[in-house]
Motif scaffolding. Structure first.
Motif, PDB file in Angstrom:
ATOM      1  N   LEU A 188      54.165  27.487  24.244  1.00 46.54           N
ATOM      2  CA  LEU A 188      55.141  26.652  24.148  1.00 46.54           C
ATOM      3  C   LEU A 188      56.209  26.907  25.122  1.00 46.54           C
ATOM      4  N   TYR A 189      56.603  28.353  25.140  1.00 51.51           N
ATOM      5  CA  TYR A 189      57.934  28.625  26.067  1.00 51.51           C
ATOM      6  C   TYR A 189      57.486  29.126  27.521  1.00 51.51           C
ATOM      7  N   GLU A 190      56.185  28.955  27.750  1.00 50.61           N
ATOM      8  CA  GLU A 190      55.587  29.611  28.979  1.00 50.61           C
ATOM      9  C   GLU A 190      56.150  30.937  29.111  1.00 50.61           C
ATOM     10  N   ALA A 191      55.802  31.983  28.318  1.00 51.10           N
ATOM     11  CA  ALA A 191      56.416  33.215  28.461  1.00 51.10           C
ATOM     12  C   ALA A 191      55.056  34.071  28.607  1.00 51.10           C
ATOM     13  N   ASP A 192      55.236  35.335  29.338  1.00 47.59           N
ATOM     14  CA  ASP A 192      54.343  36.357  29.349  1.00 47.59           C
ATOM     15  C   ASP A 192      53.870  37.047  28.035  1.00 47.59           C
ATOM     16  N   TRP A 193      55.203  37.316  27.379  1.00 44.09           N
ATOM     17  CA  TRP A 193      55.030  37.971  25.993  1.00 44.09           C
ATOM     18  C   TRP A 193      55.461  37.376  24.764  1.00 44.09           C
ATOM     19  N   SER A 194      54.978  37.538  23.562  1.00 44.03           N
ATOM     20  CA  SER A 194      55.486  36.998  22.615  1.00 44.03           C
ATOM     21  C   SER A 194      55.575  37.932  21.417  1.00 44.03           C
ATOM     22  N   ILE A 195      56.399  37.512  20.434  1.00 42.00           N
ATOM     23  CA  ILE A 195      56.383  38.368  19.057  1.00 42.00           C
ATOM     24  C   ILE A 195      56.335  37.196  17.930  1.00 42.00           C
ATOM     25  N   ALA A 196      55.599  37.309  16.903  1.00 39.29           N
ATOM     26  CA  ALA A 196      55.627  36.581  16.037  1.00 39.29           C
ATOM     27  C   ALA A 196      55.755  37.445  14.771  1.00 39.29           C
ATOM     28  N   THR A 197      56.237  36.649  13.626  1.00 36.77           N
ATOM     29  CA  THR A 197      56.591  37.353  12.277  1.00 36.77           C
ATOM     30  C   THR A 197      56.393  36.339  10.950  1.00 36.77           C
ATOM     31  N   THR A 198      55.845  37.083  10.103  1.00 31.94           N
ATOM     32  CA  THR A 198      55.522  35.912   8.811  1.00 31.94           C
ATOM     33  C   THR A 198      55.589  37.076   7.689  1.00 31.94           C
ATOM     34  N   GLY A 199      55.789  36.540   6.616  1.00 33.91           N
ATOM     35  CA  GLY A 199      55.858  37.630   5.337  1.00 33.91           C
ATOM     36  C   GLY A 199      56.709  37.056   4.381  1.00 33.91           C
ATOM     37  N   TYR A 200      57.288  38.451   3.749  1.00 35.59           N
ATOM     38  CA  TYR A 200      58.260  38.105   2.491  1.00 35.59           C
ATOM     39  C   TYR A 200      59.268  39.042   2.633  1.00 35.59           C
ATOM     40  N   PHE A 222      56.852  42.497   2.272  1.00 35.51           N
ATOM     41  CA  PHE A 222      56.006  42.776   3.530  1.00 35.51           C
ATOM     42  C   PHE A 222      56.050  41.970   4.600  1.00 35.51           C
ATOM     43  N   ALA A 223      55.669  42.199   5.752  1.00 38.12           N
ATOM     44  CA  ALA A 223      55.537  41.413   6.995  1.00 38.12           C
ATOM     45  C   ALA A 223      54.493  41.520   7.931  1.00 38.12           C
ATOM     46  N   PHE A 224      53.887  40.461   8.219  1.00 42.00           N
ATOM     47  CA  PHE A 224      52.918  40.635   9.416  1.00 42.00           C
ATOM     48  C   PHE A 224      53.388  40.330  10.371  1.00 42.00           C
ATOM     49  N   PHE A 225      53.311  41.262  11.764  1.00 38.97           N
ATOM     50  CA  PHE A 225      53.931  40.792  13.046  1.00 38.97           C
ATOM     51  C   PHE A 225      52.969  41.185  14.017  1.00 38.97           C
ATOM     52  N   SER A 226      53.078  40.133  15.154  1.00 40.00           N
ATOM     53  CA  SER A 226      52.030  40.304  15.988  1.00 40.00           C
ATOM     54  C   SER A 226      52.676  40.088  17.713  1.00 40.00           C
ATOM     55  N   PHE A 227      51.994  40.590  18.535  1.00 40.23           N
ATOM     56  CA  PHE A 227      52.414  40.603  20.066  1.00 40.23           C
ATOM     57  C   PHE A 227      51.299  40.031  20.695  1.00 40.23           C
ATOM     58  N   THR A 269      51.223  45.355   9.744  1.00 38.42           N
ATOM     59  CA  THR A 269      51.781  44.830   8.570  1.00 38.42           C
ATOM     60  C   THR A 269      52.852  46.173   8.375  1.00 38.42           C
ATOM     61  N   LEU A 270      53.873  45.468   7.806  1.00 38.31           N
ATOM     62  CA  LEU A 270      55.019  46.423   7.537  1.00 38.31           C
ATOM     63  C   LEU A 270      55.484  46.033   5.987  1.00 38.31           C
ATOM     64  N   GLU A 271      55.326  47.129   5.110  1.00 39.34           N
ATOM     65  CA  GLU A 271      55.389  46.983   3.771  1.00 39.34           C
ATOM     66  C   GLU A 271      56.897  47.770   3.246  1.00 39.34           C
ATOM     67  N   LEU A 272      57.742  47.259   2.674  1.00 34.04           N
ATOM     68  CA  LEU A 272      58.992  47.824   2.122  1.00 34.04           C
ATOM     69  C   LEU A 272      59.166  47.869   0.678  1.00 34.04           C
ATOM     70  N   HIS A 273      59.847  48.796   0.200  1.00 38.26           N
ATOM     71  CA  HIS A 273      60.024  48.701  -1.108  1.00 38.26           C
ATOM     72  C   HIS A 273      60.521  47.432  -1.718  1.00 38.26           C
ATOM     73  N   PRO A 274      59.956  47.256  -3.061  1.00 39.64           N
ATOM     74  CA  PRO A 274      60.405  45.734  -3.723  1.00 39.64           C
ATOM     75  C   PRO A 274      61.475  45.604  -3.955  1.00 39.64           C
ATOM     76  N   LYS A 275      62.384  46.642  -3.940  1.00 39.82           N
ATOM     77  CA  LYS A 275      63.834  46.638  -4.550  1.00 39.82           C
ATOM     78  C   LYS A 275      64.620  46.397  -3.272  1.00 39.82           C
ATOM     79  N   THR A 276      64.174  46.475  -1.926  1.00 33.90           N
ATOM     80  CA  THR A 276      64.875  46.215  -0.767  1.00 33.90           C
ATOM     81  C   THR A 276      65.528  44.947  -1.002  1.00 33.90           C
ATOM     82  N   GLN A 277      66.954  44.819  -0.300  1.00 35.37           N
ATOM     83  CA  GLN A 277      67.511  43.528  -0.475  1.00 35.37           C
ATOM     84  C   GLN A 277      67.077  42.778   0.928  1.00 35.37           C
ATOM     85  N   ALA A 278      67.077  41.348   0.455  1.00 32.30           N
ATOM     86  CA  ALA A 278      66.445  40.557   1.489  1.00 32.30           C
ATOM     87  C   ALA A 278      66.975  40.740   2.866  1.00 32.30           C
TER      88      ALA A 278
END
Length: 182
Positions: A91-103, A115-120, A131-140
């Motif tokens: 979409l942005y005609e970029a060589d690299w990209s980063i994407a994230t999804t998760g909670y 946790f979050a999924f991320f991809s390059f 994937t990166l998981e954090l402690h469930p009491k971590t503030q948003a």
């Protein structure tokens, strides 16, 4: 919000040296990566832009995520984030990209985990997903900022690998050229 200055300088310089660009598709980081990349020195030379596609309909409409698959996993999976990475680069005609999804907050759909999924992607191919998981009491907000910093650190590592591979390829080509000339 201040991001690691040296990290952003390194990313910017590496992309400029390679004459390459980057784009971002975010969900869980909700604009934090876009903010960070906009703070890079010479950002307009390497940062094509980004989007926050927070809802399923927007991921489907803007990033061509499969609707049925997204419904099953609440838009949070390795395949979804890889689709986001590939399509934002196009979409942005970029060589690299980063994407994230998760909670960034523990909810029932996340099994009360954060946790979050991320991809390059690079030149139309996925080169790294994790994937990166954090402690469930971590503030948003803290979770979003931590994801951002961690992901940018991982991105720096992938840039390094890419530069090293190009350097090795260049050395091999030079050796091959010398052999043919002899």
């Amino acid at each position: 919000m201040e991001f690691h200055k040296n990290l952003l300088e390194y990313i910017s310089q590496s992309l400029m040296t390679a004459d390459e660009t980057i784009a971002v598709a975010e969900c869980v980081t909700s604009g934090c990566l876009q903010l960070a990349l906009s703070q890079m020195p010479n950002a307009p030379l390497v940062y094509q832009g980004g989007m926050t596609a927070y809802t399923l309909p927007m991921k489907v409409k803007l990033l061509n995520v499969d609707k049925e698959e997204a419904e099953v996993c609440d838009c949070v999976s390795e395949n979804i984030v890889e689709t986001m990475a590939l399509n934002v680069a196009k979409l942005y005609e970029a060589d690299w990209s980063i994407a994230t999804t998760g909670y960034c907050t523990p909810i029932r759909n996340s099994s009360y985990k954060i946790f979050a999924f991320f991809s390059f992607s690079y030149k139309g191919k996925i080169i790294y997903t994790n994937t990166l998981e954090l402690h469930p009491k971590t503030q948003a907000l803290n979770a979003q900022l931590y994801y951002t910093e961690f992901i940018l650190g991982c991105f720096k590592t992938e840039i390094n690998k890419n530069l090293e591979a190009k350097a090795k390829l260049g050395l091999k080509k030079n050796k091959d050229a010398r052999i043919k000339v002899s």
